[in-house]
Structures are given as structure tokens and as C-alpha cells.
Design an enzyme around this catalytic site. Structure first.
Site, PDB file in Angstrom:
ATOM      1  N   ARG A  76      -8.395  -0.342   4.181  1.00 54.85           N
ATOM      2  CA  ARG A  76      -7.426   0.620   3.680  1.00 54.85           C
ATOM      3  C   ARG A  76      -6.058  -0.014   3.456  1.00 54.85           C
ATOM      4  O   ARG A  76      -5.240   0.546   2.715  1.00 54.85           O
ATOM      5  CB  ARG A  76      -7.274   1.793   4.664  1.00 54.85           C
ATOM      6  CG  ARG A  76      -8.490   2.693   4.767  1.00 54.85           C
ATOM      7  CD  ARG A  76      -8.251   3.834   5.735  1.00 54.85           C
ATOM      8  NE  ARG A  76      -6.964   4.448   5.453  1.00 54.85           N
ATOM      9  CZ  ARG A  76      -5.997   4.621   6.354  1.00 54.85           C
ATOM     10  NH1 ARG A  76      -6.157   4.222   7.599  1.00 54.85           N
ATOM     11  NH2 ARG A  76      -4.868   5.200   6.021  1.00 54.85           N
TER      12      ARG A  76
ATOM     13  N   ARG B 128       0.795  14.752  11.869  1.00 56.08           N
ATOM     14  CA  ARG B 128       1.874  14.549  10.907  1.00 56.08           C
ATOM     15  C   ARG B 128       1.940  15.785  10.011  1.00 56.08           C
ATOM     16  O   ARG B 128       1.391  15.815   8.924  1.00 56.08           O
ATOM     17  CB  ARG B 128       1.626  13.270  10.090  1.00 56.08           C
ATOM     18  CG  ARG B 128       1.759  12.017  10.941  1.00 56.08           C
ATOM     19  CD  ARG B 128       1.710  10.757  10.105  1.00 56.08           C
ATOM     20  NE  ARG B 128       0.357  10.285   9.945  1.00 56.08           N
ATOM     21  CZ  ARG B 128       0.033   9.155   9.320  1.00 56.08           C
ATOM     22  NH1 ARG B 128       0.967   8.400   8.792  1.00 56.08           N
ATOM     23  NH2 ARG B 128      -1.220   8.781   9.203  1.00 56.08           N
ATOM     24  N   PRO B 129       2.573  16.850  10.499  1.00 54.53           N
ATOM     25  CA  PRO B 129       2.570  18.108   9.750  1.00 54.53           C
ATOM     26  C   PRO B 129       3.337  18.000   8.444  1.00 54.53           C
ATOM     27  O   PRO B 129       4.185  17.138   8.258  1.00 54.53           O
ATOM     28  CB  PRO B 129       3.264  19.083  10.711  1.00 54.53           C
ATOM     29  CG  PRO B 129       4.109  18.223  11.593  1.00 54.53           C
ATOM     30  CD  PRO B 129       3.349  16.943  11.753  1.00 54.53           C
TER      31      PRO B 129
ATOM     32  N   ASP C 243       4.607   0.619  12.054  1.00 51.27           N
ATOM     33  CA  ASP C 243       3.425  -0.045  11.519  1.00 51.27           C
ATOM     34  C   ASP C 243       3.311  -1.507  11.946  1.00 51.27           C
ATOM     35  O   ASP C 243       2.312  -2.164  11.627  1.00 51.27           O
ATOM     36  CB  ASP C 243       3.418   0.033   9.984  1.00 51.27           C
ATOM     37  CG  ASP C 243       2.916   1.381   9.476  1.00 51.27           C
ATOM     38  OD1 ASP C 243       2.455   2.193  10.310  1.00 51.27           O
ATOM     39  OD2 ASP C 243       2.992   1.624   8.267  1.00 51.27           O
TER      40      ASP C 243
ATOM     41  N   ARG D  29      -4.263  10.980   3.687  1.00 53.02           N
ATOM     42  CA  ARG D  29      -3.136  11.904   3.839  1.00 53.02           C
ATOM     43  C   ARG D  29      -2.133  11.806   2.694  1.00 53.02           C
ATOM     44  O   ARG D  29      -1.474  12.781   2.363  1.00 53.02           O
ATOM     45  CB  ARG D  29      -2.410  11.618   5.150  1.00 53.02           C
ATOM     46  CG  ARG D  29      -3.163  11.997   6.403  1.00 53.02           C
ATOM     47  CD  ARG D  29      -2.250  11.879   7.607  1.00 53.02           C
ATOM     48  NE  ARG D  29      -1.033  12.631   7.381  1.00 53.02           N
ATOM     49  CZ  ARG D  29      -0.887  13.914   7.688  1.00 53.02           C
ATOM     50  NH1 ARG D  29      -1.883  14.580   8.217  1.00 53.02           N
ATOM     51  NH2 ARG D  29       0.258  14.536   7.450  1.00 53.02           N
TER      52      ARG D  29
ATOM     53  N   CYS E 116      -4.414  12.953  12.360  1.00 53.28           N
ATOM     54  CA  CYS E 116      -5.065  11.665  12.128  1.00 53.28           C
ATOM     55  C   CYS E 116      -5.157  10.948  13.460  1.00 53.28           C
ATOM     56  O   CYS E 116      -4.700  11.446  14.482  1.00 53.28           O
ATOM     57  CB  CYS E 116      -4.290  10.837  11.118  1.00 53.28           C
ATOM     58  SG  CYS E 116      -2.704  10.259  11.710  1.00 53.28           S
TER      59      CYS E 116
ATOM     60  N   LYS F 175       0.827  -1.205   0.000  1.00 49.48           N
ATOM     61  CA  LYS F 175       0.000   0.000   0.000  1.00 49.48           C
ATOM     62  C   LYS F 175       0.861   1.254   0.000  1.00 49.48           C
ATOM     63  O   LYS F 175       0.653   2.188  -0.793  1.00 49.48           O
ATOM     64  CB  LYS F 175      -0.915   0.010   1.228  1.00 49.48           C
ATOM     65  CG  LYS F 175      -1.735   1.305   1.370  1.00 49.48           C
ATOM     66  CD  LYS F 175      -2.531   1.322   2.648  1.00 49.48           C
ATOM     67  CE  LYS F 175      -1.739   1.853   3.812  1.00 49.48           C
ATOM     68  NZ  LYS F 175      -1.875   3.295   4.014  1.00 49.48           N
ATOM     69  N   ASN F 176       1.832   1.324   0.907  1.00 51.36           N
ATOM     70  CA  ASN F 176       2.640   2.535   1.035  1.00 51.36           C
ATOM     71  C   ASN F 176       3.486   2.804  -0.202  1.00 51.36           C
ATOM     72  O   ASN F 176       3.796   3.953  -0.515  1.00 51.36           O
ATOM     73  CB  ASN F 176       3.517   2.457   2.282  1.00 51.36           C
ATOM     74  CG  ASN F 176       2.704   2.528   3.568  1.00 51.36           C
ATOM     75  OD1 ASN F 176       1.581   3.005   3.561  1.00 51.36           O
ATOM     76  ND2 ASN F 176       3.271   2.046   4.663  1.00 51.36           N
TER      77      ASN F 176
END
Length: 426
Positions: free
Chosen positions: A404, A128-129, A312, A99, A123, A22-23
Site C-alpha cells: 500500500r 479517524r472520524p 508515520d 480511507r 482502522c 502516496k499521501n
């Protein structure tokens, strides 16, 4: 709203095909904006976030076509073509859901000279700027304006080479900077770059499109900007977090699973802790084989950027270590609010005490089924893992979190012996 029902106590045995990451997929999709030629991505997972990113590309004017995998392959095949970018704005309604949408910022500025992207906000697992993303683009010559909840980046004459020095490691900012730099004029250097395998995957895809990048896999990336990139066909890497999650399932259920497509080099920190906990991990011709041996031992874990232990995988290991003989400690250094699964695991009989960023897990003899609520993607997987070994039935609510990041979860687990099903309120 869907629920997942699990009746625990079954030993898992067999093989599970690991889906595309996914990432990685969410990082490769915006590469389509960097060229007017087709970019074809193979091994693309069927996930809600991937579909959402495809919709965002369509909003920007990118045409996409999807087909099934070829024989012997996994996932889908998507071809994206940005012949004409009709819009340079990523609206709030899309960005708030995902995001990763902020990753269109660098490619749009690099190719179109401007981009307007909604601020993603926080989130469930912490803030997470995007400050580092913006600083990186400024170092490459972009003018940044933040107003009314949107970031506007402009580079009318195009981006130029520059040096990006990250004060802390940021995966997303490294990705945005890399995609922006490949079309900049001159040489760019990214220092203290993140080294996650997904960034290596991004760099390899960009190289396949004609980008010139040195230092791939290291903390210093050197990019020679090109006037244009061409199309390419590229296969998304296997999902190391999905592989690690199913490795925990094998260990917890006393089973043995071959994880097809998983690579030891992407999972070294995870496999090291599995072996320390008493789990057998062997490389095979097709991937990795993970088998329970003689019970689980306690371990100490601290999450870190790659090549350290991934944040994760923290929740999944917490569920696994709830069954270890002894006391384990997990320290979360990446996100400030990533222990929301603790109360839900406690409902199932786990003994976990949280003090600041450290969780102490005292192993118990067994868990019991209960109705539980998923709070984020990885937390939801930890509850599924607990349900696989719990006595009785576990009902996991808010499973849209799972959708997701885990492709065909129930189908894959059913195929290796789990008693699991998805039920809809309708």
C-alpha cells in the site's frame, strides 16, 4: 499470501530513487473531478492504494489512461478526464478498503452539487472520524445528512465562500475543504489548516489548474472561488516517509545511501532526530545522503503535526533505536493505537515497554530473525528494517500492507546490497 524473507547483516550502500508520495498522490487524484479537462499526474507511484483510487474514479465516470515514465523520470504518468461525472456515490465496498476515498466528497459537492460517500469507519491504528470534513463542508454551505452508513452532502445552488475553523489540525479535512472551496462562490478562509508538504503539493496542483489560493504552506489558507478550473500537468512530490524509512535502513545497517529526490525541507524533523542519534545527513545535488557514523545514540521523540515529527515515522525510528546505546522514549500523540508493532519487534529481541502513549526503548546489542506479522503499513516497514540487521532469517507476513505504501521495496533494497526476496504461497 506473499511473504518477505530477509537474511540480515548486510551493509547497505548506493542510491535509492524515492518514489512519488502516496499521501500526495491520493490527494491529487480527486482533483480530476474538479474539471472536465484532462489532469495529468507525473511521478505517480505503483501502489495498491493508488490503483484503488483510480478504480474509484472510474466508478464515478472518470476516464483514466496510464503510461510508463519518460526517460530520466520515475513512476508512472496518469491522465484522468472527468468530461462527464456519471455517479456521485462512492460505495462502501471501495471506501472500506481505502480511507482516502472520502476525499472525493469535497470535489463532487463543489462541481456536481451533491455527493454520497460511505463512512470509512476505523482502522488498525485508531479511529479517524470524518466529523471535521463534514463541518468544513457545512461552513461552505453544504447540507449534510448521515444515514445507513453513508454521508450525503448537497449544495443545489453550489457552495459559497465561508470561514472554516478547525478545532484541531486535520490533514484530510483540510484537503477536502480546500478542494471544495476552489469552486465556491466568493472568498473562503481555512483557519488552523494542516501544513503538511502534501497539502502544499495539493495547493500547487490546484493553482496549476487555475485556482486562486493564498497562504500556501501556512495555517491560514484564503481561497477565491472560481467558476471553473482547467486541466494541467503536475508532478507528484517525492515521498518523504519512504525517504525517512530508507534513511533508517542506512543508519541501522552501518551503511550509506543517497536518497534521490528527497528534500530536506520536507524531512526537517526527521533529519534533526537522525543527526541527534548520531547519523550523518547531507544534502546533495540529487537529494540527501544518509550515512552511519559511530553507532546510534538514544533520543526522545514526540509525534506532532507538521512541521513536527511525523507519526508515520514512529515505527521505523523505534526499530532503529532498538540498536542505540542507551534508552530512548517515543510518545505517540496522533493515533491511540499505533504500537502494535511492539510485540513483533520484541519477538526479534527488542526491549520495549509501553506505558499509555509512551514507549521506552532500551537499546540491545543485536536482533535475531523470526517470523513476524505486519499489522499496518508503517509497522510492516519497521519489521523489514529490523530484519535487515537481524542475525538469521526474518519472515514478514501480511506484506499487502507494505504494497500500500512502498513501491518496489525488495527491488530497491536488493540494488543496495540487501538479501531480501518476496515468496508467494503459490
Amino acid at each position: 499470501m506473499d511473504q518477505i524473507h530477509i537474511r540480515g547483516g548486510r551493509r547497505l550502500e548506493g542510491a535509492i530513487a524515492i518514489s512519488g508520495a502516496k499521501n500526495a498522490a491520493l490527494t491529487l487524484l480527486p482533483c480530476a473531478l474538479l474539471t472536465d479537462e484532462p489532469l495529468t499526474l507525473r511521478n505517480l507511484p505503483r501502489l495498491a492504494d493508488v490503483d484503488s483510487f483510480g478504480h474509484l474514479l472510474n466508478e464515478l465516470g472518470v476516464s483514466t489512461t496510464t503510461e510508463g515514465a519518460r526517460r530520466g523520470e520515475f513512476g508512472r504518468v496518469l491522465t484522468a478526464r472527468a468530461t462527464e461525472v456519471r455517479s456521485t456515490t462512492a460505495p462502501y465496498d471501495i471506501v472500506r478498503k481505502m480511507r482516502a476515498s472520502v476525499l472525493v466528497l469535497g470535489p463532487l459537492v463543489a462541481r456536481m452539487g451533491e455527493a454520497t460517500v460511505s463512512l470509512p469507519g476505523g482502522c488498525a491504528i485508531g479511529n479517524r472520524p470524518v466529523d471535521l470534513h463534514l463541518q468544513a463542508l457545512e461552513a461552505l454551505g453544504a447540507e449534510i445528512e448521515v444515514a445507513a452508513g453513508y454521508v450525503r452532502a448537497r449544495a443545489p445552488g453550489g457552495l459559497r465562500g465561508g470561514t472554516v475553523r478547525f478545532p484541531i489540525v486535520s490533514v484530510g479535512a483540510t484537503e477536502n475543504a480546500l478542494m471544495a472551496a476552489v469552486l465556491g462562490r466568493g472568498t473562503s478562509v481555512i483557519e488552523n489548516a494542516a501544513r503538511e508538504p502534501e497539502i502544499t503539493d495539493l495547493a500547487r496542483c490546484l493553482q496549476a489548474m487555475g485556482a486562486r489560493i493564498d497562504g500556501v504552506g501556512t495555517s491560514t489558507l484564503t481561497i477565491e472561488g472560481r467558476d471553473r478550473l482547467h486541466g494541467a500537468t503536475y508532478a507528484v512530490m517525492a515521498d518523504r516517509i519512504e525517504a525517512g524509512s530508507y534513511a533508517c535502513a542506512a543508519a541501522m545497517t552501518g551503511g550509506s545511501l543517497e536518497l534521490l529526490g528527497a528534500r530536506e525541507e520536507d524531512l526537517a524533523a526527521v533529519t534533526a532526530k537522525l543527526r541527534e542519534a548520531g547519523v550523518s545527513v547531507e544534502e546533495t545535488r540529487r537529494g540527501l545522503k544518509v550515512s552511519a557514523v559511530d553507532g546510534l545514540r538514544p533520543v526522545e521523540i514526540e509525534t506532532e503535526p507538521f512541521p513536527g515529527f511525523p507519526t508515520d515515522m514512529q515505527a521505523q525510528f523505534m526499530a532503529m533505536l532498538s540498536l542505540a546505546t542507551g534508552t530512548s522514549r517515543l510518545t505517540e500523540t496522533i493515533f491511540e493505537n499505533r504500537y502494535m508493532h511492539v510485540p513483533e519487534l520484541a519477538r526479534m529481541g527488542a526491549r520495549i515497554e509501553v506505558r499509555g502513549r509512551t514507549a521506552q526503548v532500551e537499546g540491545v546489542g543485536g536482533l535475531h530473525g523470526a517470523p513476524v506479522m505486519a499489522t499496518d503499513l508503517r509497522a510492516s516497514m519497521s519489521l523489514v528494517l529490523a530484519g535487515l540487521v537481524a542475525e538469521g532469517e526474518t519472515r514478514v507476513n501480511r506484506v499487502y500492507h507494505l504494497d500500500r505504501g512502498y513501491e518496489r521495496l525488495e527491488e530497491k533494497l536488493q540494488a543496495v546490497g540487501a538479501d531480501i526476496e518476496r515468496l508467494s504461497d503459490g
